[in-house]
Design a protein around this motif. Structure first.
Motif, PDB file in Angstrom:
ATOM      1  N   PHE A   4      32.474 102.023  63.750  1.00  0.00           N
ATOM      2  CA  PHE A   4      31.139 102.589  63.582  1.00  0.00           C
ATOM      3  C   PHE A   4      31.001 103.786  64.521  1.00  0.00           C
ATOM      4  O   PHE A   4      31.176 103.669  65.737  1.00  0.00           O
ATOM      5  CB  PHE A   4      30.081 101.535  63.907  1.00  0.00           C
ATOM      6  CG  PHE A   4      28.682 102.083  63.962  1.00  0.00           C
ATOM      7  CD1 PHE A   4      28.038 102.502  62.810  1.00  0.00           C
ATOM      8  CD2 PHE A   4      28.010 102.179  65.169  1.00  0.00           C
ATOM      9  CE1 PHE A   4      26.753 103.017  62.859  1.00  0.00           C
ATOM     10  CE2 PHE A   4      26.726 102.689  65.237  1.00  0.00           C
ATOM     11  CZ  PHE A   4      26.093 103.099  64.068  1.00  0.00           C
ATOM     12  N   ASP A   5      30.718 104.954  63.948  1.00  0.00           N
ATOM     13  CA  ASP A   5      30.587 106.191  64.714  1.00  0.00           C
ATOM     14  C   ASP A   5      29.104 106.554  64.795  1.00  0.00           C
ATOM     15  O   ASP A   5      28.503 106.993  63.814  1.00  0.00           O
ATOM     16  CB  ASP A   5      31.379 107.313  64.051  1.00  0.00           C
ATOM     17  CG  ASP A   5      31.421 108.573  64.914  1.00  0.00           C
ATOM     18  OD1 ASP A   5      30.591 108.690  65.837  1.00  0.00           O
ATOM     19  OD2 ASP A   5      32.278 109.439  64.654  1.00  0.00           O
ATOM     20  N   PRO A   6      28.486 106.381  65.961  1.00  0.00           N
ATOM     21  CA  PRO A   6      27.041 106.609  66.064  1.00  0.00           C
ATOM     22  C   PRO A   6      26.665 108.067  66.347  1.00  0.00           C
ATOM     23  O   PRO A   6      25.463 108.372  66.466  1.00  0.00           O
ATOM     24  CB  PRO A   6      26.658 105.724  67.249  1.00  0.00           C
ATOM     25  CG  PRO A   6      27.872 105.699  68.115  1.00  0.00           C
ATOM     26  CD  PRO A   6      29.054 105.835  67.191  1.00  0.00           C
ATOM     27  N   LYS A   9      23.243 110.170  65.514  1.00  0.00           N
ATOM     28  CA  LYS A   9      22.133 109.261  65.205  1.00  0.00           C
ATOM     29  C   LYS A   9      21.183 109.167  66.395  1.00  0.00           C
ATOM     30  O   LYS A   9      21.446 109.720  67.467  1.00  0.00           O
ATOM     31  CB  LYS A   9      22.675 107.873  64.850  1.00  0.00           C
ATOM     32  CG  LYS A   9      23.601 107.844  63.636  1.00  0.00           C
ATOM     33  CD  LYS A   9      24.148 106.441  63.392  1.00  0.00           C
ATOM     34  CE  LYS A   9      25.127 106.414  62.234  1.00  0.00           C
ATOM     35  NZ  LYS A   9      24.432 106.601  60.942  1.00  0.00           N
ATOM     36  N   ASN A  11      20.466 107.429  69.138  1.00  0.00           N
ATOM     37  CA  ASN A  11      21.069 106.420  70.006  1.00  0.00           C
ATOM     38  C   ASN A  11      20.302 106.330  71.323  1.00  0.00           C
ATOM     39  O   ASN A  11      19.728 107.322  71.795  1.00  0.00           O
ATOM     40  CB  ASN A  11      22.531 106.771  70.295  1.00  0.00           C
ATOM     41  CG  ASN A  11      23.332 106.963  69.021  1.00  0.00           C
ATOM     42  OD1 ASN A  11      23.199 106.193  68.082  1.00  0.00           O
ATOM     43  ND2 ASN A  11      24.155 108.011  68.978  1.00  0.00           N
ATOM     44  N   GLY A  85      20.594 104.190  65.778  1.00  0.00           N
ATOM     45  CA  GLY A  85      22.044 104.127  65.598  1.00  0.00           C
ATOM     46  C   GLY A  85      22.663 103.076  66.497  1.00  0.00           C
ATOM     47  O   GLY A  85      22.868 101.933  66.103  1.00  0.00           O
ATOM     48  N   LEU A  86      22.943 103.463  67.760  1.00  0.00           N
ATOM     49  CA  LEU A  86      23.540 102.562  68.756  1.00  0.00           C
ATOM     50  C   LEU A  86      22.559 102.333  69.888  1.00  0.00           C
ATOM     51  O   LEU A  86      21.989 103.280  70.429  1.00  0.00           O
ATOM     52  CB  LEU A  86      24.839 103.173  69.301  1.00  0.00           C
ATOM     53  CG  LEU A  86      25.489 102.441  70.494  1.00  0.00           C
ATOM     54  CD1 LEU A  86      25.908 101.032  70.113  1.00  0.00           C
ATOM     55  CD2 LEU A  86      26.685 103.233  71.021  1.00  0.00           C
ATOM     56  N   ALA A 139      18.315  99.237  65.565  1.00  0.00           N
ATOM     57  CA  ALA A 139      19.615  99.873  65.721  1.00  0.00           C
ATOM     58  C   ALA A 139      20.660  99.215  64.825  1.00  0.00           C
ATOM     59  O   ALA A 139      20.638  98.002  64.611  1.00  0.00           O
ATOM     60  CB  ALA A 139      20.055  99.796  67.181  1.00  0.00           C
ATOM     61  N   GLU A 140      21.580 100.050  64.324  1.00  0.00           N
ATOM     62  CA  GLU A 140      22.653  99.514  63.489  1.00  0.00           C
ATOM     63  C   GLU A 140      23.623  98.667  64.297  1.00  0.00           C
ATOM     64  O   GLU A 140      24.171  97.694  63.787  1.00  0.00           O
ATOM     65  CB  GLU A 140      23.398 100.672  62.812  1.00  0.00           C
ATOM     66  CG  GLU A 140      22.551 101.466  61.832  1.00  0.00           C
ATOM     67  CD  GLU A 140      23.330 102.614  61.230  1.00  0.00           C
ATOM     68  OE1 GLU A 140      24.340 102.346  60.541  1.00  0.00           O
ATOM     69  OE2 GLU A 140      22.932 103.775  61.456  1.00  0.00           O
ATOM     70  N   ARG A 141      23.876  99.046  65.548  1.00  0.00           N
ATOM     71  CA  ARG A 141      24.755  98.267  66.417  1.00  0.00           C
ATOM     72  C   ARG A 141      24.150  98.172  67.809  1.00  0.00           C
ATOM     73  O   ARG A 141      23.469  99.101  68.279  1.00  0.00           O
ATOM     74  CB  ARG A 141      26.150  98.907  66.496  1.00  0.00           C
ATOM     75  CG  ARG A 141      26.915  98.866  65.184  1.00  0.00           C
ATOM     76  CD  ARG A 141      27.293  97.463  64.767  1.00  0.00           C
ATOM     77  NE  ARG A 141      28.268  96.875  65.660  1.00  0.00           N
ATOM     78  CZ  ARG A 141      29.589  96.969  65.487  1.00  0.00           C
ATOM     79  NH1 ARG A 141      30.068  97.649  64.459  1.00  0.00           N
ATOM     80  NH2 ARG A 141      30.423  96.392  66.325  1.00  0.00           N
ATOM     81  N   ARG A 168      26.265  92.452  64.458  1.00  0.00           N
ATOM     82  CA  ARG A 168      25.990  93.798  64.982  1.00  0.00           C
ATOM     83  C   ARG A 168      25.886  93.848  66.501  1.00  0.00           C
ATOM     84  O   ARG A 168      25.586  94.898  67.061  1.00  0.00           O
ATOM     85  CB  ARG A 168      24.689  94.344  64.388  1.00  0.00           C
ATOM     86  CG  ARG A 168      23.435  93.604  64.799  1.00  0.00           C
ATOM     87  CD  ARG A 168      22.201  94.262  64.225  1.00  0.00           C
ATOM     88  NE  ARG A 168      20.984  93.621  64.720  1.00  0.00           N
ATOM     89  CZ  ARG A 168      19.924  94.289  65.148  1.00  0.00           C
ATOM     90  NH1 ARG A 168      19.925  95.607  65.149  1.00  0.00           N
ATOM     91  NH2 ARG A 168      18.850  93.648  65.566  1.00  0.00           N
ATOM     92  N   VAL A 245      33.049  99.820  67.487  1.00  0.00           N
ATOM     93  CA  VAL A 245      31.973 100.787  67.661  1.00  0.00           C
ATOM     94  C   VAL A 245      32.413 101.812  68.696  1.00  0.00           C
ATOM     95  O   VAL A 245      32.917 101.466  69.764  1.00  0.00           O
ATOM     96  CB  VAL A 245      30.650 100.099  68.085  1.00  0.00           C
ATOM     97  CG1 VAL A 245      30.832  99.234  69.316  1.00  0.00           C
ATOM     98  CG2 VAL A 245      29.556 101.130  68.314  1.00  0.00           C
TER      99      VAL A 245
END
Length: 880
Positions: A4-6, A9, A11, A85-86, A139-141, A168, A245
């Motif tokens: 996963f590339d944040p 985003k 973050n 995002g992160l 957040a996605e992660r 996640r 991640v």
């Protein structure tokens, strides 16, 4: 592995550090062990590394040095709301654990430790509550990094997260469980964060690589402050979504250009290579150890300057969820007095909802003074339902004053509660003492339950009846499912652990002319391994096998069809509630608990309990905005509960597979029916058989003595076995090529418990030999298989080991052969590892227990209590 590339985003990185503490020993008797100036260097270095790493912008990084829990909460809430995002959360400061080591607390600047009857961590954040807040993040992660003593103890709470959260959330812990670590010098960062920053600034790196490289570096260069010292081994838990991640991707540098020097690499002794012995902190004094007494007590406190102190809270707190040890600021910034802490014990099925209710109450106006301070805090925890009833009715003396290791409710249940909320109204009656024995507790139950949830048959939607045919006897409903699917299966939770499981058992066994033989009824719900401990666990493990999920019905409380859905939402089979009229419903009831001699603050405690009772049960309470139910009942309504009286109308709305009006619902159970069902359950298949394998090889020498040593763990687990059960103990160590891989410590057969315990203590000896776990387990499976050919008596194999000889288990094709044998024999094997990582995914212990249908236990949790539970399920020695 995908990553996963944040980058690009929204973050957020939230860096918490507590370098200074307002109350430290010896100046303050209730203070922590000292300041941590190294933490200031941690914050500066990590902020620079993240800013240069290309994932977080300057505006996306927040550095906080919280004085109070309220300040911590405000920063955490803001980051949770902002991150898309992160979300990265970092903490460095003092960590603390109770005597059992199964819960981690993060200490803020104004933290204190108050011993005695009111012994609590004030100004501390319970790690479990941090996880709860993080579950709300958009957040996605989510990545969490903890740099404190006992950081590894955070893994226990992560391990029981629902699948959706684990998918996640990644967790990096600076050290293994139950270990203290050096705090570093005043002029350098802590050793762990020094290496963390070096890796982040040294090129592109993801979480998995970061964790692996930190583990390799720290274990090679550092030791912990445990006696004797252990290699310093950071631990990690990875998100289960199958992707890594990205944490840093600094812009490329010209060849040969070194990374910027944020600070010098530290080895905990001024940057020099590690000495022969672990670095000593400046203050080497120790406080004396105190044995727990009354409602609380102390375990040894360390006076050395470290990242944590071992702190004894009231008793050994198992499964603790704390929701209010806050020190707040009142109006105008004036500090508030620490609120009075209430302890609430409940049934494991109810714990998540009551935790939500307690959190809602703590922030409600009902719990605020005119100056905005909290009136009280609430600690919510759960314990096995049968054990809790037994502890109240027969063990209030050792609950107040533990005298031994065999019977110790402080360890097995938790601290003495002010409030008990059983899942069944009848349990309060069962818990009252009915014999002339002396008791130290008084139970004052409300005259009626405040909520209700029927125990339903949760049927896969493809097998469910039309709405007009979803009410009937349990036998009729299950037979209708079998007509639709010949391979249909039925599951029920552990009757020892939850009231819902016991109520389902009442329905399974029936009564009167249609009574079912308990052994036959148990075969209807038979499954590999022991039953699930809670309804949530049952519903969340069924999707592990898609075919079984699609044909299996579950007897669970109705409200779980609404709340237990976040564990495997992408693949789980949808379920519909059908309503057996012969299974009593859950009837949560408010019970005030009073302990003899615990009246120092009686008036204030009564006021605090009464305030929470009024808010929770709606007795004289006000209606919360946006809800048709008073305060606490609104929370129960959101979670799918019904009214506790009348027609049991739903307290909330929503379509989750339940019928709003299924007609007249069953009432609460009679106490006698629950007691009888539990007795028949324990005797359903006759006495049990348990074979203990005790690793007695030379490496076990340091894990042998005392109640926490390997022989002591076995003797304590015998509490679950009665005089009609059969059991024995093998010592697993042998000469290479010897005729058998074990020696007999206790002959297999029926024993009087005290005689067996004495024999084990006298005969179990460490030998200067190696263990061969492959041959020992294979022999044990054969031995037990020969004894179970003519009956259906429950059987169990327990192997207690330090895993030092696991290479002899995995060499060649041995492990594969053993797993095939275990699957064929279907005799549960409990692998009890004295290594904190023994049950990690991919380890041999986890594979053996899974293949056999048993459980894997290690020291990340309370191994002694959990092993005793496993043995009690097989034996007949427990009391209900």
């Amino acid at each position: 592995m995908a990553r996963f590339d944040p980058r690009g985003k929204a973050n957020r990185a939230l860096l918490f550090g507590v370098p200074d503490y307002d109350f430290t020993r010896p100046e303050h008797p209730f203070g922590v062990s000292g300041d941590l100036p190294a933490v200031e260097h941690n914050l500066d270095g990590l902020r620079q590394a993240l800013r240069a790493g290309g994932v977080f912008t300057e505006a996306g990084i927040t550095v906080a040095r919280p004085r109070t829990v309220d300040e911590f909460d405000r920063h955490l809430d803001a980051a949770v709301e902002a991150a898309e995002g992160l979300l990265l959360l970092y903490f460095s400061g003092h960590g603390a654990v109770p005597s059992t080591g199964d819960e981690l607390w993060l200490l803020m600047r104004r933290a204190t430790i108050v011993p005695g009857t009111e012994s609590v961590f004030r100004g501390a954040v319970p790690w479990k509550s941090v996880l709860t807040v993080l579950s709300r993040a958009r957040a996605e992660r989510v990545v969490v990094i903890l740099d404190c003593c006992y950081a590894g103890n955070a893994s226990a709470a992560w391990d029981v997260l629902g699948t959706a959260q684990r998918q996640r959330t990644s967790l990096l812990m600076s050290v293994q469980a139950n270990n203290r670590i050096d705090a570093g010098d005043a002029d350098t960062p802590t050793p762990f964060t020094a290496e963390l920053v070096r890796l982040l600034q040294n090129g592109e790196i993801g979480f998995e690589e970061l964790a692996d490289r930190l583990r390799a570096h720290m274990s090679a260069h550092h030791t912990t402050l445990r006696e004797p010292p252990e290699p310093w081994e950071p631990q990690s838990r990875s998100a289960t979504s199958g992707s890594d991640v990205l944490l840093a991707a600094p812009p490329s540098r010209p060849p040969g250009t070194p990374p910027p020097a944020l600070f010098a690499e530290s080895y905990g002794n001024g940057g020099r290579r590690p000495p022969a012995q672990p670095a000593r902190a400046r203050d080497g004094s120790r406080a004396p150890a105190r044995r727990p007494v009354g409602r609380g007590g102390l375990v040894p406190l360390t006076g050395r300057r470290r990242l944590a102190a071992v702190i004894g809270v009231p008793a050994a707190i198992a499964g603790l969820v704390a929701t209010g040890l806050a020190v707040l600021d009142g109006g105008g910034g004036a500090p508030c007095k620490p609120p009075l802490e209430l302890r609430l014990l409940t049934d494991p099925d109810l714990e998540p909802t009551l935790r939500k209710a307690a959190e809602a109450y703590l922030t409600s106006n009902a719990n605020r003074t005119g100056g905005g301070c909290r009136r009280s805090g609430i600690t919510v925890y759960s314990a096995g339902a049968a054990a809790t009833v037994s502890a109240f009715s027969r063990q209030s003396d050792p609950w107040q004053r533990p005298t031994g290791d065999e019977t110790n409710p402080q360890r097995d249940i938790g601290p003495q509660p002010d409030i008990w909320i059983p899942a069944s109204f009848a349990s309060a009656d069962r818990a009252r003492l009915s014999s002339p024995e002396r008791t130290y507790v008084t139970l004052e139950a409300d005259p009626e339950p405040f909520a209700y949830s029927p125990v339903v048959l949760a049927v896969p939607q493809s097998l469910a009846e039309p709405a007009t045919a979803r009410v009937g006897s349990l036998a009729a409903l299950t037979e209708a499912v079998r007509k639709r699917e010949a391979r249909a299966e039925l599951r029920r939770t552990d009757p020892e652990n939850t009231d819902a499981g016991l109520l389902a058992t009442i329905g399974l066994y029936g009564g009167g002319p249609g009574e079912t033989d308990p052994a036959s009824a148990e075969r209807r719900v038979a499954q590999p391994g022991p039953p699930s401990r809670t309804g949530t666990e049952l519903l969340c493990t069924l999707p592990d096998d898609d075919a079984a999920d699609e044909r299996t019905s579950a007897l669970v409380p109705e409200f779980l069809l609404k709340t237990a859905v976040g564990c495997d939402s992408a693949t789980r089979t949808g379920r519909t509630a059908e309503y057996p009229v012969d299974v009593p419903g859950l009837s949560p009831t408010f019970v005030r608990v009073r302990w003899q001699g615990a009246d120092r603050d009686k008036g204030a405690r009564d006021t605090a309990v009464a305030g929470f009772r009024t808010w929770l049960t709606g007795k004289g309470g006000t209606t919360e905005a946006g809800s048709g139910a008073p305060g606490g009942l609104a929370v129960f309504g959101q979670d799918g509960f019904r009214s506790g009286s009348g027609g049991h109308r739903p307290l909330g709305g929503g379509d989750f597979g339940a019928l709003a009006d299924p007609g007249q619902l069953p009432g609460p159970a009679f106490p006698s029916a629950m007691t009888d069902a539990l007795k028949r359950y324990r005797e359903a298949n006759g006495p049990g058989r348990v074979l203990f394998l005790l690793d007695s090889s030379g490496s076990m020498g340091g894990l042998w003595e005392g109640p926490g040593g390997a022989p002591g763990i076995i003797t304590q687990s015998l509490a679950g076995l009665g005089p009609q059960d059969e059991y024995g103990v093998w010592g697993v160590a042998s000469e290479p090529g010897g005729p058998r891989p074990y020696g007999e410590v206790l002959g297999f057969g029926k024993h009087q418990r005290e005689e067996a315990q004495h024999a084990i203590t006298a005969s179990a000896q460490v030998k200067d030999l190696e263990a061969d776990p492959y041959r020992a387990l294979a022999a044990a499976l054969d031995y037990m298989a020969q004894r179970g050919t003519d009956d259906h008596r429950p059987q169990l194999i327990v192997y207690i080991t330090d895993d030092e000889d696991n290479d002899r288990l995995t060499e060649g094709g041995r492990l594969g052969d053993l797993l095939a044998t275990a699957r064929a024999r279907r005799i549960p094997v409990v692998m009890a590892s004295l290594d904190s990582g023994g049950c990690d995914k991919g380890k041999p212990d986890a594979a053996v227990s899974e293949a056999s249908g048993g459980r894997c236990l290690d020291t990340k949790g309370d191994l002694v209590a959990r092993l005793r539970d496993e043995v009690a399920r097989t034996g007949t020695g427990g009391e209900g």
